[in-house]
Scaffold this motif. Structure first.
Motif, PDB file in Angstrom:
ATOM      1  N   LYS A 184       3.721   5.437  -2.405  1.00  7.86           N
ATOM      2  CA  LYS A 184       4.618   4.308  -2.161  1.00  7.86           C
ATOM      3  C   LYS A 184       5.282   4.394  -0.789  1.00  7.86           C
ATOM      4  O   LYS A 184       5.516   3.369  -0.135  1.00  7.86           O
ATOM      5  CB  LYS A 184       5.663   4.239  -3.274  1.00  7.86           C
ATOM      6  CG  LYS A 184       5.082   3.899  -4.645  1.00  7.86           C
ATOM      7  CD  LYS A 184       4.382   2.554  -4.654  1.00  7.86           C
ATOM      8  CE  LYS A 184       3.963   2.134  -6.057  1.00  7.86           C
ATOM      9  NZ  LYS A 184       3.345   0.792  -6.091  1.00  7.86           N
ATOM     10  N   ALA A 185       5.582   5.610  -0.321  1.00  4.00           N
ATOM     11  CA  ALA A 185       6.109   5.770   1.035  1.00  4.00           C
ATOM     12  C   ALA A 185       5.071   5.323   2.053  1.00  4.00           C
ATOM     13  O   ALA A 185       5.389   4.672   3.064  1.00  4.00           O
ATOM     14  CB  ALA A 185       6.500   7.229   1.278  1.00  4.00           C
ATOM     15  N   ALA A 186       3.815   5.669   1.787  1.00  4.44           N
ATOM     16  CA  ALA A 186       2.739   5.248   2.679  1.00  4.44           C
ATOM     17  C   ALA A 186       2.605   3.730   2.708  1.00  4.44           C
ATOM     18  O   ALA A 186       2.324   3.141   3.762  1.00  4.44           O
ATOM     19  CB  ALA A 186       1.428   5.899   2.245  1.00  4.44           C
ATOM     20  N   LEU A 187       2.813   3.086   1.573  1.00  2.00           N
ATOM     21  CA  LEU A 187       2.723   1.623   1.532  1.00  2.00           C
ATOM     22  C   LEU A 187       3.803   0.972   2.391  1.00  2.00           C
ATOM     23  O   LEU A 187       3.556  -0.061   3.029  1.00  2.00           O
ATOM     24  CB  LEU A 187       2.826   1.123   0.096  1.00  2.00           C
ATOM     25  CG  LEU A 187       1.644   1.407  -0.816  1.00  2.00           C
ATOM     26  CD1 LEU A 187       1.897   0.820  -2.201  1.00  2.00           C
ATOM     27  CD2 LEU A 187       0.363   0.842  -0.235  1.00  2.00           C
ATOM     28  N   ILE A 188       4.980   1.542   2.407  1.00  2.00           N
ATOM     29  CA  ILE A 188       6.061   1.000   3.232  1.00  2.00           C
ATOM     30  C   ILE A 188       5.658   1.047   4.702  1.00  2.00           C
ATOM     31  O   ILE A 188       5.850   0.077   5.454  1.00  2.00           O
ATOM     32  CB  ILE A 188       7.365   1.773   2.967  1.00  2.00           C
ATOM     33  CG1 ILE A 188       7.898   1.436   1.567  1.00  2.00           C
ATOM     34  CG2 ILE A 188       8.409   1.454   4.033  1.00  2.00           C
ATOM     35  CD1 ILE A 188       9.058   2.308   1.120  1.00  2.00           C
ATOM     36  N   ASP A 236      -5.316   3.578  -1.791  1.00  2.00           N
ATOM     37  CA  ASP A 236      -6.644   3.108  -1.405  1.00  2.00           C
ATOM     38  C   ASP A 236      -6.865   1.662  -1.862  1.00  2.00           C
ATOM     39  O   ASP A 236      -7.371   0.827  -1.106  1.00  2.00           O
ATOM     40  CB  ASP A 236      -7.736   3.990  -2.011  1.00  2.00           C
ATOM     41  CG  ASP A 236      -7.691   5.422  -1.499  1.00  2.00           C
ATOM     42  OD1 ASP A 236      -6.983   5.678  -0.503  1.00  2.00           O
ATOM     43  OD2 ASP A 236      -8.349   6.284  -2.101  1.00  2.00           O
ATOM     44  N   GLY A 237      -6.508   1.383  -3.107  1.00  2.00           N
ATOM     45  CA  GLY A 237      -6.665   0.020  -3.616  1.00  2.00           C
ATOM     46  C   GLY A 237      -5.838  -0.983  -2.841  1.00  2.00           C
ATOM     47  O   GLY A 237      -6.284  -2.101  -2.573  1.00  2.00           O
ATOM     48  N   ALA A 238      -4.629  -0.584  -2.464  1.00  2.00           N
ATOM     49  CA  ALA A 238      -3.774  -1.471  -1.672  1.00  2.00           C
ATOM     50  C   ALA A 238      -4.374  -1.721  -0.297  1.00  2.00           C
ATOM     51  O   ALA A 238      -4.351  -2.850   0.216  1.00  2.00           O
ATOM     52  CB  ALA A 238      -2.377  -0.876  -1.540  1.00  2.00           C
ATOM     53  N   LEU A 257      -3.142   8.311  -6.011  1.00  2.00           N
ATOM     54  CA  LEU A 257      -3.252   7.803  -4.644  1.00  2.00           C
ATOM     55  C   LEU A 257      -4.391   6.801  -4.489  1.00  2.00           C
ATOM     56  O   LEU A 257      -4.274   5.845  -3.714  1.00  2.00           O
ATOM     57  CB  LEU A 257      -3.422   8.952  -3.645  1.00  2.00           C
ATOM     58  CG  LEU A 257      -2.110   9.399  -2.989  1.00  2.00           C
ATOM     59  CD1 LEU A 257      -1.246  10.183  -3.975  1.00  2.00           C
ATOM     60  CD2 LEU A 257      -2.351  10.211  -1.733  1.00  2.00           C
ATOM     61  N   SER A 258      -5.474   6.994  -5.223  1.00  2.00           N
ATOM     62  CA  SER A 258      -6.612   6.101  -5.043  1.00  2.00           C
ATOM     63  C   SER A 258      -6.289   4.676  -5.475  1.00  2.00           C
ATOM     64  O   SER A 258      -6.696   3.711  -4.817  1.00  2.00           O
ATOM     65  CB  SER A 258      -7.837   6.618  -5.800  1.00  2.00           C
ATOM     66  OG  SER A 258      -7.634   6.606  -7.195  1.00  2.00           O
TER      67      SER A 258
END
Length: 244
Positions: free
Chosen positions: A144-148, A102-104, A97-98
């Protein structure tokens, strides 16, 4: 080739290999004026205008990076990992996740700050794993769901500033990230990487193959470009039918 990015400044993370490297080459071939390529591994591409070796999770990296005049950003750095929830070490959960989330976030924040007052476009590399649940990918899929969703929030916040934010969700792509997945690494050692990719794709995707990095790069290029000027907050699913 049309010069979609003539004279433009473009940031790409995870640029040393795979999709990131393919995006950098795609943009170079279409006239990019300044490329800022970031990776924790050295970027050896001969077209790298500015190659930055650093960890996207490092806030100091972004505070010190000159992003003046930024037009486009591709938030692509990520790591893979697998393990059943009941067996997954918290340290491994945080590692995945980091980097992936976090990096994203730090990259996105830096890019949006640089684009305020001038506009621009951003693409975040998500994954079909963020859409379709599979055993063993709780950390990766959750990130990846969080990124969406992050792309959607960023699109709403960026719209008043002329900043577009979209995501792309590939399924299997023939990149080195797979080498960190034990199942793939073991099979590749037995039958070779190409055969392992073909075998997995035949089982997982209706179209029967995985994407090449160059194919995903072309789709990212479209989302970055003026050809998609009214597209924001969207997720382009490019998965060979995997999520059907």
């Amino acid at each position: 080739m049309q010069n979609h990015f003539a004279g433009r400044t473009i940031l790409v993370t995870g640029a040393a290999s795979g999709i990131g490297l393919a995006v950098a080459e795609h943009c170079t071939n279409r006239g990019a004026g300044r490329l800022i390529l970031v990776d924790r591994n050295p970027v050896f591409a001969d077209f790298a205008h500015e190659a930055v070796t650093g960890d996207v999770r490092d806030e100091a990296l972004w505070d010190g990076l000159d992003l003046a005049g930024l037009d486009h950003a591709v938030i692509n750095a990520g790591v893979a990992g697998a393990g059943a929830i009941a067996d997954l070490a918290f340290e491994e959960w945080r590692r995945i996740l980091s980097v992936n989330l976090d990096g994203a976030f730090l990259t996105l924040r830096a890019a949006m700050r640089a684009m305020r007052g001038r506009g621009g476009s951003i693409v975040i590399t998500a994954s079909a794993a963020g859409i379709k649940a599979e055993p063993g990918v709780s950390a990766y899929g959750s990130a990846k769901a969080a990124l969406i969703h992050l792309a959607k929030v960023a699109a709403k916040e960026g719209a008043p500033h002329g900043i577009r934010v979209n995501a792309i969700a590939p399924a299997g792509v023939e990149t080195p990230v797979w080498d960190a997945v034990p199942m793939f690494a073991d099979r590749a050692a037995e039958i070779g990487r190409d055969a392992a990719f073909a075998e997995m794709a035949a089982m997982a995707t209706p179209l029967g193959r995985y994407a090449k990095p160059e194919e995903i790069a072309a789709q990212i290029g479209f989302l970055l470009s003026d050809a998609s000027a009214l597209t924001t907050g969207a997720t382009l699913v490019s998965d060979g039918g995997y999520t059907l």
